[in-house]
Write a protein that holds these residues in place. Structure first.
Motif, short mmCIF file in Angstrom:
data_model
loop_
_atom_site.label_atom_id
_atom_site.label_comp_id
_atom_site.label_asym_id
_atom_site.label_seq_id
_atom_site.Cartn_x
_atom_site.Cartn_y
_atom_site.Cartn_z
N VAL A 22 66.28 71.35 -40.04
CA VAL A 22 64.86 71.74 -40.01
C VAL A 22 64.25 71.69 -38.61
O VAL A 22 63.09 72.01 -38.43
N GLY A 23 65.02 71.29 -37.62
CA GLY A 23 64.51 71.24 -36.25
C GLY A 23 63.68 69.99 -36.01
O GLY A 23 63.90 68.95 -36.62
N GLN A 24 62.70 70.13 -35.15
CA GLN A 24 61.83 69.01 -34.80
C GLN A 24 60.44 69.17 -35.41
O GLN A 24 59.67 68.23 -35.46
N PHE A 70 57.20 77.20 -42.30
CA PHE A 70 57.59 77.15 -40.90
C PHE A 70 58.69 76.10 -40.80
O PHE A 70 58.54 74.99 -41.29
N THR A 71 59.81 76.47 -40.20
CA THR A 71 60.93 75.53 -40.11
C THR A 71 61.73 75.79 -38.84
O THR A 71 61.61 76.85 -38.23
N GLY A 72 62.54 74.83 -38.49
CA GLY A 72 63.41 75.00 -37.33
C GLY A 72 62.67 74.93 -36.00
O GLY A 72 63.20 75.37 -34.97
N GLY A 73 61.45 74.39 -35.98
CA GLY A 73 60.67 74.33 -34.77
C GLY A 73 61.30 73.44 -33.72
O GLY A 73 61.64 72.30 -33.99
N ARG A 74 61.48 73.98 -32.54
CA ARG A 74 62.05 73.21 -31.41
C ARG A 74 61.24 73.47 -30.16
O ARG A 74 60.75 74.56 -29.96
N ARG A 75 61.15 72.42 -29.32
CA ARG A 75 60.43 72.57 -28.05
C ARG A 75 61.22 73.45 -27.11
O ARG A 75 62.40 73.47 -27.08
#
Length: 133
Positions: free
Chosen positions: A113-115, A128-133
């Motif tokens: 799922v990312g961060q 919303f999923t897989g959010g990364r900086r």
């Protein structure tokens, strides 16, 4: 409802503890919030009954230094911000409630799922999923 503890590096953020296990979350300090602030680029879509993710496109989630959310360029007022008192399986997660949705941001990235992940504050349905900086 809890607010951040008094002292250096804090601001009065509201944490609606009603939706969490008793004594599991608290309002973050300003320093904790600053550690999670930033832009997270991820995917938008929905989950099928089988658990497969159907990707519609991409989106940016921005956590502002004051705890407000910017999702796909639109600002949303944050109504509650809470942080785990202790790290769990996905790290120490900060929970943002805003608009029709919510976003969760961890201090470490999960392979799946990312961060950062959650439900769009725009419609309360798009994932919303897989959010990364």
């Amino acid at each position: 409802v809890a607010t951040a503890p008094a002292g250096a590096g804090t601001q009065a953020l509201s944490c609606n503890t009603a939706g969490y296990v008793a004594d599991a979350v608290e309002a973050p300090t300003e320093l904790q919030l600053a550690a999670y602030a930033g832009r997270y680029h991820g995917n938008e879509g929905s989950y099928a009954a089988s658990g497969a993710f159907n990707r519609f496109g991409t989106a940016d989630l921005v956590i502002a230094g004051d705890g407000q959310l910017i999702y796909k360029g639109a600002e949303y007022e944050t109504t509650s911000v809470c942080i785990d008192k202790a790290a769990g399986g996905q790290g120490k997660v900060m929970y943002f409630e805003s608009g029709a949705g919510h976003c969760d941001v961890s201090d470490r990235a999960d392979p799946k799922v990312g961060q950062a992940w959650g439900v769009s504050p725009l419609d309360g349905a798009t994932v919303f999923t897989g959010g990364r900086r």
